[in-house]
Design a protein around this motif. Structure first.
Motif, PDB file in Angstrom:
ATOM      1  N   TYR A 147       0.852  -1.196   0.000  1.00 26.37           N
ATOM      2  CA  TYR A 147       0.000   0.000   0.000  1.00 26.37           C
ATOM      3  C   TYR A 147       0.882   1.239   0.000  1.00 26.37           C
ATOM      4  O   TYR A 147       1.945   1.271   0.630  1.00 26.37           O
ATOM      5  CB  TYR A 147      -0.917   0.030   1.229  1.00 26.37           C
ATOM      6  N   GLY A 148       0.451   2.256  -0.711  1.00 26.61           N
ATOM      7  CA  GLY A 148       1.139   3.536  -0.712  1.00 26.61           C
ATOM      8  C   GLY A 148       0.158   4.663  -0.946  1.00 26.61           C
ATOM      9  O   GLY A 148      -0.895   4.480  -1.578  1.00 26.61           O
ATOM     10  N   GLU A 149       0.479   5.831  -0.407  1.00 27.41           N
ATOM     11  CA  GLU A 149      -0.389   6.994  -0.562  1.00 27.41           C
ATOM     12  C   GLU A 149       0.475   8.213  -0.818  1.00 27.41           C
ATOM     13  O   GLU A 149       1.479   8.439  -0.140  1.00 27.41           O
ATOM     14  CB  GLU A 149      -1.248   7.202   0.684  1.00 27.41           C
ATOM     15  N   SER A 150       0.092   9.019  -1.794  1.00 25.78           N
ATOM     16  CA  SER A 150       0.850  10.224  -2.116  1.00 25.78           C
ATOM     17  C   SER A 150       0.527  11.339  -1.133  1.00 25.78           C
ATOM     18  O   SER A 150      -0.469  11.284  -0.400  1.00 25.78           O
ATOM     19  CB  SER A 150       0.515  10.701  -3.534  1.00 25.78           C
ATOM     20  N   GLU A 151       1.350  12.346  -1.112  1.00 30.79           N
ATOM     21  CA  GLU A 151       0.998  13.572  -0.423  1.00 30.79           C
ATOM     22  C   GLU A 151      -0.074  14.294  -1.239  1.00 30.79           C
ATOM     23  O   GLU A 151      -0.271  14.011  -2.420  1.00 30.79           O
ATOM     24  CB  GLU A 151       2.232  14.459  -0.261  1.00 30.79           C
ATOM     25  N   SER A 152      -0.767  15.228  -0.611  1.00 26.92           N
ATOM     26  CA  SER A 152      -1.768  16.008  -1.343  1.00 26.92           C
ATOM     27  C   SER A 152      -1.068  16.835  -2.421  1.00 26.92           C
ATOM     28  O   SER A 152       0.043  17.316  -2.228  1.00 26.92           O
ATOM     29  CB  SER A 152      -2.527  16.927  -0.385  1.00 26.92           C
ATOM     30  N   PHE A 153      -1.740  16.974  -3.562  1.00 26.57           N
ATOM     31  CA  PHE A 153      -1.170  17.783  -4.635  1.00 26.57           C
ATOM     32  C   PHE A 153      -2.277  18.628  -5.262  1.00 26.57           C
ATOM     33  O   PHE A 153      -3.464  18.300  -5.173  1.00 26.57           O
ATOM     34  CB  PHE A 153      -0.498  16.900  -5.699  1.00 26.57           C
ATOM     35  N   THR A 154      -1.856  19.716  -5.855  1.00 23.27           N
ATOM     36  CA  THR A 154      -2.809  20.673  -6.422  1.00 23.27           C
ATOM     37  C   THR A 154      -2.690  20.706  -7.941  1.00 23.27           C
ATOM     38  O   THR A 154      -1.590  20.867  -8.484  1.00 23.27           O
ATOM     39  CB  THR A 154      -2.560  22.085  -5.863  1.00 23.27           C
ATOM     40  N   ILE A 155      -3.824  20.511  -8.599  1.00 28.32           N
ATOM     41  CA  ILE A 155      -3.890  20.639 -10.054  1.00 28.32           C
ATOM     42  C   ILE A 155      -4.258  22.093 -10.378  1.00 28.32           C
ATOM     43  O   ILE A 155      -5.280  22.615  -9.903  1.00 28.32           O
ATOM     44  CB  ILE A 155      -4.936  19.681 -10.656  1.00 28.32           C
ATOM     45  N   THR A 156      -3.402  22.733 -11.169  1.00 25.74           N
ATOM     46  CA  THR A 156      -3.601  24.130 -11.535  1.00 25.74           C
ATOM     47  C   THR A 156      -3.912  24.232 -13.026  1.00 25.74           C
ATOM     48  O   THR A 156      -3.406  23.436 -13.827  1.00 25.74           O
ATOM     49  CB  THR A 156      -2.344  24.948 -11.211  1.00 25.74           C
ATOM     50  N   GLU A 157      -4.718  25.207 -13.393  1.00 20.79           N
ATOM     51  CA  GLU A 157      -5.158  25.362 -14.780  1.00 20.79           C
ATOM     52  C   GLU A 157      -3.973  25.447 -15.739  1.00 20.79           C
ATOM     53  O   GLU A 157      -3.031  26.226 -15.540  1.00 20.79           O
ATOM     54  CB  GLU A 157      -6.013  26.620 -14.903  1.00 20.79           C
ATOM     55  N   GLU A 158      -4.023  24.570 -16.736  1.00 19.45           N
ATOM     56  CA  GLU A 158      -3.083  24.547 -17.849  1.00 19.45           C
ATOM     57  C   GLU A 158      -1.636  24.286 -17.414  1.00 19.45           C
ATOM     58  O   GLU A 158      -0.704  24.620 -18.129  1.00 19.45           O
ATOM     59  CB  GLU A 158      -3.162  25.860 -18.641  1.00 19.45           C
ATOM     60  N   GLU A 159      -1.446  23.652 -16.242  1.00 19.03           N
ATOM     61  CA  GLU A 159      -0.111  23.263 -15.805  1.00 19.03           C
ATOM     62  C   GLU A 159      -0.054  21.747 -15.631  1.00 19.03           C
ATOM     63  O   GLU A 159      -1.071  21.085 -15.419  1.00 19.03           O
ATOM     64  CB  GLU A 159       0.267  23.950 -14.490  1.00 19.03           C
ATOM     65  N   THR A 160       1.161  21.201 -15.724  1.00 22.60           N
ATOM     66  CA  THR A 160       1.362  19.762 -15.542  1.00 22.60           C
ATOM     67  C   THR A 160       2.174  19.533 -14.277  1.00 22.60           C
ATOM     68  O   THR A 160       3.218  20.163 -14.076  1.00 22.60           O
ATOM     69  CB  THR A 160       2.109  19.151 -16.742  1.00 22.60           C
ATOM     70  N   ILE A 161       1.692  18.643 -13.386  1.00 21.13           N
ATOM     71  CA  ILE A 161       2.382  18.331 -12.133  1.00 21.13           C
ATOM     72  C   ILE A 161       2.766  16.856 -12.131  1.00 21.13           C
ATOM     73  O   ILE A 161       2.039  16.007 -12.656  1.00 21.13           O
ATOM     74  CB  ILE A 161       1.502  18.663 -10.905  1.00 21.13           C
ATOM     75  N   GLN A 162       3.917  16.553 -11.541  1.00 22.99           N
ATOM     76  CA  GLN A 162       4.382  15.162 -11.454  1.00 22.99           C
ATOM     77  C   GLN A 162       4.343  14.722  -9.990  1.00 22.99           C
ATOM     78  O   GLN A 162       4.856  15.408  -9.107  1.00 22.99           O
ATOM     79  CB  GLN A 162       5.808  15.048 -12.000  1.00 22.99           C
ATOM     80  N   VAL A 163       3.728  13.560  -9.741  1.00 22.57           N
ATOM     81  CA  VAL A 163       3.524  13.048  -8.375  1.00 22.57           C
ATOM     82  C   VAL A 163       3.969  11.598  -8.315  1.00 22.57           C
ATOM     83  O   VAL A 163       3.744  10.830  -9.259  1.00 22.57           O
ATOM     84  CB  VAL A 163       2.032  13.162  -7.961  1.00 22.57           C
ATOM     85  N   GLY A 164       4.599  11.209  -7.196  1.00 24.83           N
ATOM     86  CA  GLY A 164       5.036   9.833  -7.011  1.00 24.83           C
ATOM     87  C   GLY A 164       4.357   9.158  -5.835  1.00 24.83           C
ATOM     88  O   GLY A 164       3.969   9.798  -4.861  1.00 24.83           O
ATOM     89  N   ILE A 165       4.184   7.842  -5.924  1.00 20.81           N
ATOM     90  CA  ILE A 165       3.664   7.015  -4.831  1.00 20.81           C
ATOM     91  C   ILE A 165       4.643   5.872  -4.613  1.00 20.81           C
ATOM     92  O   ILE A 165       5.007   5.170  -5.564  1.00 20.81           O
ATOM     93  CB  ILE A 165       2.283   6.409  -5.151  1.00 20.81           C
ATOM     94  N   ILE A 166       5.080   5.672  -3.385  1.00 21.01           N
ATOM     95  CA  ILE A 166       5.913   4.518  -3.043  1.00 21.01           C
ATOM     96  C   ILE A 166       5.082   3.551  -2.211  1.00 21.01           C
ATOM     97  O   ILE A 166       4.570   3.911  -1.148  1.00 21.01           O
ATOM     98  CB  ILE A 166       7.172   4.928  -2.267  1.00 21.01           C
ATOM     99  N   CYS A 167       4.928   2.317  -2.684  1.00 20.28           N
ATOM    100  CA  CYS A 167       4.163   1.288  -1.972  1.00 20.28           C
ATOM    101  C   CYS A 167       5.119   0.411  -1.155  1.00 20.28           C
ATOM    102  O   CYS A 167       6.166   0.007  -1.661  1.00 20.28           O
ATOM    103  CB  CYS A 167       3.388   0.417  -2.950  1.00 20.28           C
ATOM    104  N   SER A 168       4.737   0.125   0.061  1.00 15.38           N
ATOM    105  CA  SER A 168       5.550  -0.714   0.947  1.00 15.38           C
ATOM    106  C   SER A 168       4.705  -1.863   1.488  1.00 15.38           C
ATOM    107  O   SER A 168       3.465  -1.812   1.451  1.00 15.38           O
ATOM    108  CB  SER A 168       6.097   0.105   2.117  1.00 15.38           C
TER     109      SER A 168
END
Length: 428
Positions: A116-137
């Motif tokens: 199981y893994g859970e990311s930190e909260s992240f914000t999607i902003t108009e017309e921008e691209t964000i990269q997010v990672g999840i590590i499962c243990s």
């Protein structure tokens, strides 16, 4: 057409006709919802030590992924497999978090690591691209059982049953597979069979792991001999930062029988009840922190360094991981194992309590456990509430630290709060 449009094509078609008609008459366009893009990367981290290559890394591609709006329990997007996630995922502007997990999570099963893994909260902003990672243990408890050469040589058959509240696994003779358990205490029982003059005999020993931690590996070594009657568990926490050993035998020890500091712990104290008077309702809870049954007869309960003490005069056997409630009266709770009477008063302002062997006069014996509940850090909001040691603390020195104690929150028989004779609630 995306998934949502496919599911609601009829409704959307109606809405589209409405807006098309409106646009023809008013020459207005339908406003677009602001969106951004997400790149989601999922990785796997196995932090426990492998055992004969039986801990298999889960295929990352087979992990299920869910994305949630902040504060919501219903996913806005679900992918059955990591491999289904597009390189870039378009989401409405807002705050999100993502989870990834393997879907196999039975209460107890062989060869079924759960990740199981859970990311930190992240914000999607108009017309921008964000990269997010999840590590499962690894998120369940890993258990293996190893039998000693004596067990293999002296016993004709043997098995060990490891159980949690929801299920159990039997590690039989020759079993080398890894067992996995959901979070919670584990009980252990080994049954060993041997022949005595042609008659089949059975020896049974039992024990527990009271506070196992998920993501860790517990290796149980079973050792027993027919000749000397010895039988024990040696449970080691197979991890690079720590090794934990618990010796569990079928021999009964007590009184002055080589008890050491930390074999017993004082785990709960009710010194200021509100449902009844202090002289009627005070009690102390004692926990068997050793690897064997302990009879506390002849031990001394003592307050401070003076002569306020009581020597226990009758048999009180504590099983491994078991509790005994020592009450000032037999009605202090509906679960009093021994009454010490009026020789000890639990002062509300705090005092140091000891359990020790008798020695020469009751004050100079070997200290088995102690706690100064008036010291800094101990709870002070005590009226009608016992104070309790966090159940994850089993080190005798840490059990003296007020930071590891808190006020009870569960009601017992008198209406006051406490858990006499049962496991304490976790301190938050």
């Amino acid at each position: 057409m995306n998934t949502i449009n496919q599911r609601f094509v009829s409704a959307i078609a109606i809405i589209a006709v409405f807006f098309l008609s409106s646009a023809c008459h008013n020459d207005e366009s339908l406003p677009e919802e602001p969106t951004g893009k997400l790149k989601l990367n999922v990785g796997l981290s196995v932090v426990v030590n492998d055992v004969k290559n039986s801990l298999k890394s889960a295929s990352i591609e087979n992990l299920k992924v869910e994305i949630f709006s902040s504060g919501s329990t219903d996913p806005v997007v679900t992918f059955a497999h990591v491999s289904d996630i597009p390189e870039e995922l378009e989401l409405s502007a807002g705050v999100y978090y993502a989870t990834a997990f393997s879907e196999n999570n039975p209460p107890a099963a062989f060869q079924t690591p759960y990740y199981y893994g859970e990311s930190e909260s992240f914000t999607i902003t108009e017309e921008e691209t964000i990269q997010v990672g999840i590590i499962c243990s690894l998120a369940n408890i890993m258990v293996t059982v190893v039998y000693s050469e004596d067990v293999i040589s002296f016993f004709t058959d043997y098995n060990t049953t490891v159980s949690n509240a929801e299920g159990n696994l039997v590690f039989a003779k020759g079993e080398e597979r890894v067992g996995y358990f959901n979070a919670g205490p584990l009980s252990i029982e080994t049954e060993l069979k041997y022949s005595d003059g042609g008659t089949s005999q059975t020896k049974t020993i039992s024990g527990s792991i009271t506070s196992p931690q998920t993501g860790k590996h517990y290796e149980i070594h079973v050792d027993a001999s027919v000749n000397n009657g010895h039988a024990a568990f040696d449970i080691s926490l197979n991890e690079t930062i720590e090794k934990e050993i618990i010796n569990i035998t079928d021999e009964v020890g007590g009184g002055d029988d080589e008890l050491a500091f930390g074999d017993l712990l004082i785990t709960e104290i009710m010194y200021h009840p509100s449902a009844m008077s202090d002289p009627a309702g005070e009690w102390i809870e004692v926990y068997n922190n050793s690897g064997r049954v302990i009879n506390i007869k002849d031990l001394v309960v003592r307050r401070g360094s003076n002569n306020d003490l009581h020597q226990i005069t009758s048999d009180v056997n504590l099983s491994v991981g078991g509790y005994a409630v020592l009450g000032r009266t037999e009605t202090s709770t509906d679960h009093v194992d021994y009454v010490y009477g009026g020789e000890i008063s639990l002062v509300n302002a705090g005092y140091e309590l000891f359990i020790n062997t008798y020695g020469t006069d009751g004050t100079d014996g070997t200290v088995i456990c102690s706690v100064d509940y008036g010291a800094d850090g101990f709870p002070t909001d005590h009226s009608g509430k016992s104070i309790q040691l966090d159940p994850s603390v089993t080190n005798a020195s840490d059990a003296r630290d007020g930071a590891n104690w808190c006020s009870s929150t569960l009601a017992y028989s008198t209406g006051d709060l406490g858990t006499p004779g049962a496991a304490n609630s976790s301190c938050e």
